[in-house]
Design a protein around this motif. Structure first.
Motif, PDB file in Angstrom:
ATOM      1  N   GLU A  98       2.385 -31.986  25.335  1.00  0.00           N
ATOM      2  CA  GLU A  98       1.235 -31.966  24.442  1.00  0.00           C
ATOM      3  C   GLU A  98       1.006 -30.527  23.994  1.00  0.00           C
ATOM      4  O   GLU A  98       1.182 -29.586  24.775  1.00  0.00           O
ATOM      5  N   ILE A  99       0.600 -30.372  22.734  1.00  0.00           N
ATOM      6  CA  ILE A  99       0.379 -29.047  22.169  1.00  0.00           C
ATOM      7  C   ILE A  99      -1.106 -28.873  21.877  1.00  0.00           C
ATOM      8  O   ILE A  99      -1.704 -29.654  21.128  1.00  0.00           O
ATOM      9  N   TYR A 100      -1.703 -27.883  22.498  1.00  0.00           N
ATOM     10  CA  TYR A 100      -3.085 -27.508  22.237  1.00  0.00           C
ATOM     11  C   TYR A 100      -3.054 -26.199  21.450  1.00  0.00           C
ATOM     12  O   TYR A 100      -2.465 -25.206  21.901  1.00  0.00           O
ATOM     13  N   CYS A 101      -3.655 -26.203  20.284  1.00  0.00           N
ATOM     14  CA  CYS A 101      -3.493 -25.055  19.399  1.00  0.00           C
ATOM     15  C   CYS A 101      -4.711 -24.878  18.491  1.00  0.00           C
ATOM     16  O   CYS A 101      -5.317 -25.866  18.057  1.00  0.00           O
ATOM     17  N   THR A 102      -5.055 -23.634  18.240  1.00  0.00           N
ATOM     18  CA  THR A 102      -6.117 -23.347  17.286  1.00  0.00           C
ATOM     19  C   THR A 102      -5.799 -22.046  16.556  1.00  0.00           C
ATOM     20  O   THR A 102      -5.165 -21.153  17.109  1.00  0.00           O
ATOM     21  N   SER A 103      -6.211 -21.979  15.303  1.00  0.00           N
ATOM     22  CA  SER A 103      -6.026 -20.768  14.502  1.00  0.00           C
ATOM     23  C   SER A 103      -7.333 -20.509  13.757  1.00  0.00           C
ATOM     24  O   SER A 103      -7.926 -21.438  13.200  1.00  0.00           O
ATOM     25  N   PHE A 104      -7.768 -19.256  13.745  1.00  0.00           N
ATOM     26  CA  PHE A 104      -9.064 -18.948  13.154  1.00  0.00           C
ATOM     27  C   PHE A 104      -9.138 -17.457  12.818  1.00  0.00           C
ATOM     28  O   PHE A 104      -8.313 -16.652  13.272  1.00  0.00           O
ATOM     29  N   LYS A 105     -10.155 -17.106  12.013  1.00  0.00           N
ATOM     30  CA  LYS A 105     -10.434 -15.706  11.746  1.00  0.00           C
ATOM     31  C   LYS A 105     -11.312 -15.164  12.870  1.00  0.00           C
ATOM     32  O   LYS A 105     -12.395 -15.697  13.111  1.00  0.00           O
ATOM     33  N   PRO A 106     -10.882 -14.118  13.560  1.00  0.00           N
ATOM     34  CA  PRO A 106     -11.724 -13.569  14.626  1.00  0.00           C
ATOM     35  C   PRO A 106     -12.970 -12.911  14.050  1.00  0.00           C
ATOM     36  O   PRO A 106     -12.989 -12.460  12.901  1.00  0.00           O
TER      37      PRO A 106
END
Length: 478
Positions: free
Chosen positions: A391-399
């Motif tokens: 399973e892949i847990y992933c997040t991308s965001f502007k810090p």
């Protein structure tokens, strides 16, 4: 048989110096030979000066950020000569520390090149011969320059720290961590950077999603990255080359809008596989490294050398010749300074303390000091899914800090989790200070932490790293 030394170490890098010092502490009579400067690649022409340049290059964006945060700052040009003086003073200081540590450990130093005559004899470039019960080869690696016409005009990571002046433009050839790190560094220092890589994506071997975000971030910061591109030909630029490059260029006030930086005869003309031709101030090859085994006399001693010029060793760093051992990059196992140090310590445990110790090369955390920075430990998503269901847990965001300053930089936090055991098989971070974060994550992953262990950990708010313990649902299964 009586020997001059119990141990003779060839190579004064981090691994060799550590092994010599610790062996001497057991009561062994130890000597070490280094032909260049004490500290090896990492201290003199690698990790340390590179990281100092990373720090220096980061200030170009900090000026803009400071204004966004309310500071009145005046931005000036980067002063390479002044920085270079301070950098080399620091390297001199560190080399002095290495020498002091060896002297304090009663290790005899030979400032000379050393090679093997036979399994127990070392020949020094001074003409002296010495014998040793055990010989440890820790000569590291060196940059490889491809054989092609004009390649002698280029530089490598060895020479980049010694330049008299910063180039206004540079072509970096390669897509590994050295090429990509220096692309970011030089771009941050105000150099016009072009990078060619013949592959489909930079940072081969790293997680695809992570390296894709790194490449995207590099382009956004100004690196002219060309994938699937290589160099065809290079030579010293001529007046006609410069004239040809300005023909057809849009004019501004009667002058070309884009003018090559060097005058005739001082630049390097390059033709690429994509058909473009351009003149650069410098061309840097970052096309791989090879073990430093040439001219070492290994064949004379009967030591087996692999097809990539690496010294072949077993799990205890012993070669096929019982008296000869090798550690670090010269073995081409894991090319990281902390690993070489670990291998040196394990060698002493095995040979001088009677405690056979093999280095664990699994789950080694590492960082790539690109801009944006990448930290990683364990398996990539691609590697893991070929072994078992994950399973892949992933997040991308502007810090927060970048969003406030109006920058578009994005962060990636990614966990690769085994469906069967729930263990974290890999963690990949693209963010400022990713290396600092992955060091701590590496402890948990090495201990066998599960996704639920991460979930039970209370977040530190507000931080980027809190996302590692707040991702509740997988984004996909593989």
């Amino acid at each position: 048989m009586t020997f001059d030394y119990d141990l003779f170490v060839i190579g004064g890098g981090s691994g060799g110096v550590r092994a010599a010092r610790v062996a001497s502490a057991t009561g062994a009579k130890v000597a070490l030979a280094e032909e260049y400067r004490m500290g090896g690649t990492c201290v003199i022409r690698g990790c340390v000066p590179k990281k100092l340049m990373v720090f220096a290059s980061g200030y170009s964006e900090m000026f803009d950020d400071a204004r966004a945060y309310g500071w009145d700052v005046t931005e000036g040009p980067f002063n390479w000569p002044r920085f270079r003086v301070h950098m080399h003073k620091e390297l001199d200081r560190l080399e002095g520390i290495y020498r002091k540590l060896l002297d304090g450990s009663n290790v005899e130093i030979f400032d000379a090149r050393a090679s093997l005559k036979d399994p127990h004899t070392v020949i020094l470039s001074t003409g002296q011969e010495v014998s040793a019960k055990h010989i440890l080869v820790a000569t590291g690696g060196r940059p490889v320059v491809p054989e092609m016409p004009g390649s002698e005009l280029g530089i490598t990571s060895n020479e980049i720290f010694l330049l008299d002046e910063m180039p206004k433009s540079i072509l970096i050839i390669g897509g590994g961590y050295i090429a990509s790190e220096f692309a970011g560094i030089l771009n941050g220092l105000g150099v016009e950077v072009t990078q060619f890589y013949r592959g489909a994506q930079i940072l081969r071997g790293f997680d695809d999603e992570a390296r894709g975000l790194v490449a995207e971030g590099m382009r956004a910061k100004g690196v002219d990255l060309h994938l699937g591109t290589n160099i065809v030909e290079m030579r010293a630029a001529t007046k006609d080359d410069l004239k040809g490059l300005t023909e057809g260029v849009p004019m501004e006030d009667g002058h070309p809008a884009v003018v090559p930086h060097k005058s005739a005869g001082h630049g390097i003309w390059v033709k690429a596989t994509n058909g473009t031709e351009k003149v650069y101030d410098q061309v840097m090859f970052a096309t791989g490294r090879a073990p430093n085994t040439d001219g070492m006399g290994l064949e004379d001693a009967g030591v087996t050398v692999g097809r990539r010029a690496e010294i072949v060793v077993d799990e205890y760093s012993q070669t096929n010749i019982p008296s000869v051992y090798a550690i670090g990059d010269v073995t081409n196992r894991v090319q990281l300074t902390p690993v070489a140090i670990r291998e040196g310590m394990a060698f002493v445990e095995t040979v001088f303390k009677g405690n056979p110790t093999a280095v664990d090369h699994e789950l080694i955390p590492s960082a790539v000091f690109t801009q944006p920075e990448l930290g990683t430990v364990g398996l990539t998503e691609e590697q893991a899914r070929d072994i078992e269901p994950v399973e892949i847990y992933c997040t991308s965001f502007k810090p927060m800090n970048h969003a406030f300053a109006g920058r578009d930089d994005r962060v990636l936090m990614k966990l690769v989790v085994s469906k069967a055991t729930r263990k974290i098989l890999g963690c990949h971070i693209v963010a400022d200070h990713a290396g600092e974060m992955i060091q701590l994550v590496g402890i948990a992953v090495k201990m066998g932490a599960t996704k639920e262990d991460f979930d039970r950990t209370v977040a530190v708010h507000p931080t980027m790293a809190e996302e590692l313990v707040t991702m509740k649902e997988p984004v996909r299964s593989a």
